[in-house]
Motif scaffolding. Structure first.
Motif, PDB file in Angstrom:
ATOM      1  N   ASN A  95      26.402 -85.675  12.910  1.00 46.30           N
ATOM      2  CA  ASN A  95      27.099 -85.881  11.629  1.00 46.30           C
ATOM      3  C   ASN A  95      28.202 -84.850  11.433  1.00 46.30           C
ATOM      4  O   ASN A  95      29.273 -85.167  10.889  1.00 46.30           O
ATOM      5  CB  ASN A  95      26.104 -85.815  10.476  1.00 46.30           C
ATOM      6  CG  ASN A  95      25.163 -87.004  10.457  1.00 46.30           C
ATOM      7  OD1 ASN A  95      25.480 -88.058  11.022  1.00 46.30           O
ATOM      8  ND2 ASN A  95      24.019 -86.851   9.815  1.00 46.30           N
ATOM      9  N   GLU A  96      27.924 -83.617  11.839  1.00 47.47           N
ATOM     10  CA  GLU A  96      28.933 -82.558  11.701  1.00 47.47           C
ATOM     11  C   GLU A  96      30.153 -82.851  12.579  1.00 47.47           C
ATOM     12  O   GLU A  96      31.299 -82.703  12.143  1.00 47.47           O
ATOM     13  CB  GLU A  96      28.322 -81.209  12.091  1.00 47.47           C
ATOM     14  CG  GLU A  96      29.250 -80.033  11.857  1.00 47.47           C
ATOM     15  CD  GLU A  96      28.590 -78.699  12.174  1.00 47.47           C
ATOM     16  OE1 GLU A  96      29.321 -77.697  12.282  1.00 47.47           O
ATOM     17  OE2 GLU A  96      27.350 -78.670  12.309  1.00 47.47           O
ATOM     18  N   ILE A  97      29.890 -83.291  13.815  1.00 45.91           N
ATOM     19  CA  ILE A  97      30.989 -83.624  14.732  1.00 45.91           C
ATOM     20  C   ILE A  97      31.800 -84.800  14.199  1.00 45.91           C
ATOM     21  O   ILE A  97      33.031 -84.784  14.203  1.00 45.91           O
ATOM     22  CB  ILE A  97      30.442 -83.947  16.136  1.00 45.91           C
ATOM     23  CG1 ILE A  97      29.867 -82.679  16.779  1.00 45.91           C
ATOM     24  CG2 ILE A  97      31.538 -84.535  17.030  1.00 45.91           C
ATOM     25  CD1 ILE A  97      29.122 -82.927  18.075  1.00 45.91           C
ATOM     26  N   GLU A  98      31.095 -85.840  13.716  1.00 43.76           N
ATOM     27  CA  GLU A  98      31.784 -87.016  13.184  1.00 43.76           C
ATOM     28  C   GLU A  98      32.602 -86.664  11.951  1.00 43.76           C
ATOM     29  O   GLU A  98      33.693 -87.181  11.741  1.00 43.76           O
ATOM     30  CB  GLU A  98      30.757 -88.102  12.847  1.00 43.76           C
ATOM     31  CG  GLU A  98      30.084 -88.723  14.055  1.00 43.76           C
ATOM     32  CD  GLU A  98      31.072 -89.378  15.010  1.00 43.76           C
ATOM     33  OE1 GLU A  98      31.817 -90.276  14.563  1.00 43.76           O
ATOM     34  OE2 GLU A  98      31.122 -88.977  16.184  1.00 43.76           O
ATOM     35  N   SER A  99      32.056 -85.768  11.133  1.00 45.37           N
ATOM     36  CA  SER A  99      32.775 -85.337   9.932  1.00 45.37           C
ATOM     37  C   SER A  99      34.071 -84.619  10.299  1.00 45.37           C
ATOM     38  O   SER A  99      35.119 -84.822   9.678  1.00 45.37           O
ATOM     39  CB  SER A  99      31.885 -84.414   9.095  1.00 45.37           C
ATOM     40  OG  SER A  99      32.564 -83.947   7.958  1.00 45.37           O
ATOM     41  N   LYS A 143      35.751 -85.073  13.063  1.00 48.18           N
ATOM     42  CA  LYS A 143      36.661 -86.076  13.608  1.00 48.18           C
ATOM     43  C   LYS A 143      37.401 -86.797  12.493  1.00 48.18           C
ATOM     44  O   LYS A 143      38.611 -87.029  12.572  1.00 48.18           O
ATOM     45  CB  LYS A 143      35.885 -87.091  14.450  1.00 48.18           C
ATOM     46  CG  LYS A 143      35.419 -86.576  15.795  1.00 48.18           C
ATOM     47  CD  LYS A 143      34.694 -87.675  16.559  1.00 48.18           C
ATOM     48  CE  LYS A 143      34.202 -87.190  17.917  1.00 48.18           C
ATOM     49  NZ  LYS A 143      33.470 -88.250  18.635  1.00 48.18           N
ATOM     50  N   VAL A 144      36.655 -87.158  11.451  1.00 49.45           N
ATOM     51  CA  VAL A 144      37.270 -87.845  10.309  1.00 49.45           C
ATOM     52  C   VAL A 144      38.293 -86.948   9.630  1.00 49.45           C
ATOM     53  O   VAL A 144      39.393 -87.379   9.274  1.00 49.45           O
ATOM     54  CB  VAL A 144      36.184 -88.286   9.297  1.00 49.45           C
ATOM     55  CG1 VAL A 144      36.832 -88.809   8.021  1.00 49.45           C
ATOM     56  CG2 VAL A 144      35.290 -89.350   9.903  1.00 49.45           C
ATOM     57  N   LYS A 145      37.925 -85.679   9.472  1.00 54.02           N
ATOM     58  CA  LYS A 145      38.834 -84.728   8.834  1.00 54.02           C
ATOM     59  C   LYS A 145      40.097 -84.532   9.671  1.00 54.02           C
ATOM     60  O   LYS A 145      41.212 -84.514   9.137  1.00 54.02           O
ATOM     61  CB  LYS A 145      38.125 -83.385   8.637  1.00 54.02           C
ATOM     62  CG  LYS A 145      38.937 -82.378   7.840  1.00 54.02           C
ATOM     63  CD  LYS A 145      38.137 -81.106   7.605  1.00 54.02           C
ATOM     64  CE  LYS A 145      38.966 -80.104   6.799  1.00 54.02           C
ATOM     65  NZ  LYS A 145      38.205 -78.857   6.552  1.00 54.02           N
ATOM     66  N   GLN A 146      39.928 -84.376  10.990  1.00 52.62           N
ATOM     67  CA  GLN A 146      41.076 -84.203  11.880  1.00 52.62           C
ATOM     68  C   GLN A 146      41.967 -85.437  11.876  1.00 52.62           C
ATOM     69  O   GLN A 146      43.196 -85.338  11.881  1.00 52.62           O
ATOM     70  CB  GLN A 146      40.593 -83.906  13.303  1.00 52.62           C
ATOM     71  CG  GLN A 146      39.967 -82.527  13.451  1.00 52.62           C
ATOM     72  CD  GLN A 146      39.319 -82.341  14.813  1.00 52.62           C
ATOM     73  OE1 GLN A 146      39.295 -83.257  15.640  1.00 52.62           O
ATOM     74  NE2 GLN A 146      38.789 -81.147  15.055  1.00 52.62           N
ATOM     75  N   SER A 147      41.335 -86.598  11.857  1.00 56.94           N
ATOM     76  CA  SER A 147      42.096 -87.842  11.812  1.00 56.94           C
ATOM     77  C   SER A 147      42.907 -87.929  10.524  1.00 56.94           C
ATOM     78  O   SER A 147      44.067 -88.340  10.531  1.00 56.94           O
ATOM     79  CB  SER A 147      41.140 -89.033  11.914  1.00 56.94           C
ATOM     80  OG  SER A 147      41.836 -90.252  11.807  1.00 56.94           O
ATOM     81  N   GLY A 148      42.260 -87.508   9.414  1.00 54.32           N
ATOM     82  CA  GLY A 148      42.966 -87.513   8.137  1.00 54.32           C
ATOM     83  C   GLY A 148      44.130 -86.541   8.136  1.00 54.32           C
ATOM     84  O   GLY A 148      45.207 -86.841   7.590  1.00 54.32           O
ATOM     85  N   ASN A 149      43.935 -85.380   8.752  1.00 51.85           N
ATOM     86  CA  ASN A 149      45.013 -84.383   8.814  1.00 51.85           C
ATOM     87  C   ASN A 149      46.184 -84.895   9.653  1.00 51.85           C
ATOM     88  O   ASN A 149      47.344 -84.680   9.297  1.00 51.85           O
ATOM     89  CB  ASN A 149      44.487 -83.071   9.396  1.00 51.85           C
ATOM     90  CG  ASN A 149      43.542 -82.360   8.446  1.00 51.85           C
ATOM     91  OD1 ASN A 149      43.584 -82.603   7.229  1.00 51.85           O
ATOM     92  ND2 ASN A 149      42.691 -81.496   8.966  1.00 51.85           N
TER      93      ASN A 149
END
Length: 313
Positions: A280-284, A286-292
């Motif tokens: 979950n931490e890794i996926e979170s 990834k989502v944050k990096q994608s958003g950035n």
């Protein structure tokens, strides 16, 4: 005696536009009013009995033809059922393998209808959908237990990570490694059994990593492990569990053990919870990096547009 757990439903929804579905329209085009009558009767039999599947064979076909009446022959009923299978209204694979009628839609409706029940028992062999994250679902596998209630099964119980194994003798004192692993992993005796009273009626369960445990075929142990991992679907994503299973079920070079069986201790809930938290931490991230990245791209595009406007001016 405890109260028997209700399985079927008292009623089920029928969408008013179900005839607009292409598969059902084709069925009705092929068999007319008889197709609709038989289909509706089969749905009622499914939801009334087990709730999410219905065992269907020659006897059920005869009974259905008698109940519908109008001089219908069982062969006519069977032709409609075969058309339903051919049109994928019911799962052809599960019918051929287990002789049952079910579908993804039926299972989704059943689980939605039983969301308030204390416990819902699901045969893992028949699943066509991913289980929702509900703690009232208990999965079992009679194929591996010889018991249609799932007692002493090596398939999972979905109540927080219990990991049951096969029936057998767990008290073999000649196996020192069994005693060692049992103490270290603190495996509770017979978590498979639904009660101590039931436990006394059958053979003692095999404990994890005992001498009797390793007498079980590795293919069966792997299915047991798969079932235990699947039982955490109420808590973690399918992709997360698939990765976990793939890693820890990997065979050793000799092909006699799986990777998790070489561990000195093994507590399923702790292992999978640690894995799930890391996932979950890794996926979170990834989502944050994608958003950035998306924000950066938007900002860059906005800046380029502004520069173009300035040049035009």
């Amino acid at each position: 005696m405890g109260r028997q757990i209700k399985e079927g439903l008292d009623y089920h929804p029928v969408y008013v536009d179900f005839e607009e579905n292409d598969k059902i329209s084709l069925l009705l085009s092929e068999h007319g009013m008889l197709g609709e009558i038989v289909l509706q009767r089969l749905w009622r039999s499914i939801y009334r009995n087990k709730g999410y599947y219905y065992e269907f064979g020659s006897d059920e076909c005869l009974l259905l033809s008698r109940r519908i009446g109008y001089g219908l022959r069982s062969q006519e009923i069977m032709e409609v059922v075969e058309a339903c299978l051919r049109r994928n209204i019911f799962s052809m694979k599960l019918y051929k393998t287990y002789g049952i009628l079910t579908s993804r839609r039926i299972q989704e409706i059943y689980l939605n209808a039983t969301v308030e029940r204390i416990m819902v028992k699901i045969d893992i062999r028949y699943l066509l959908i991913n289980l929702p994250k509900k703690s009232n679902i208990k999965v079992y596998n009679p194929d591996l237990s010889g018991d249609d209630r799932g007692r002493n099964a090596i398939s999972p119980t979905v109540n927080g990570g219990e990991m049951p194994f096969l029936v057998g003798d767990s008290t073999d004192k000649s196996d020192k490694s069994a005693d060692k692993y049992t103490k270290e992993s603190k495996v509770k005796e017979s978590i498979v059994n639904e009660s101590k009273e039931e436990e006394s009626e059958g053979a003692p369960p095999v404990t994890l990593f005992s001498k009797e445990y390793f007498k079980i075929l590795i293919e069966e142990r792997k299915e047991a492990f798969r079932g235990a991992v699947v039982s955490f679907q109420y808590k973690y994503e399918t992709a997360c569990l698939e990765k976990f299973f793939k890693k820890w079920s990997e065979y050793t070079p000799t092909g006699k053990r799986m990777r998790f069986e070489r561990e000195s201790t093994w507590q399923m809930d702790e292992r999978i919870n640690s894995w799930g938290e890391a996932w979950n931490e890794i996926e979170s991230k990834k989502v944050k990096q994608s958003g950035n990245r998306m924000k950066s791209n938007i900002d860059a595009g906005t800046q380029a547009l502004q520069e173009l406007i300035n040049e035009i001016r």
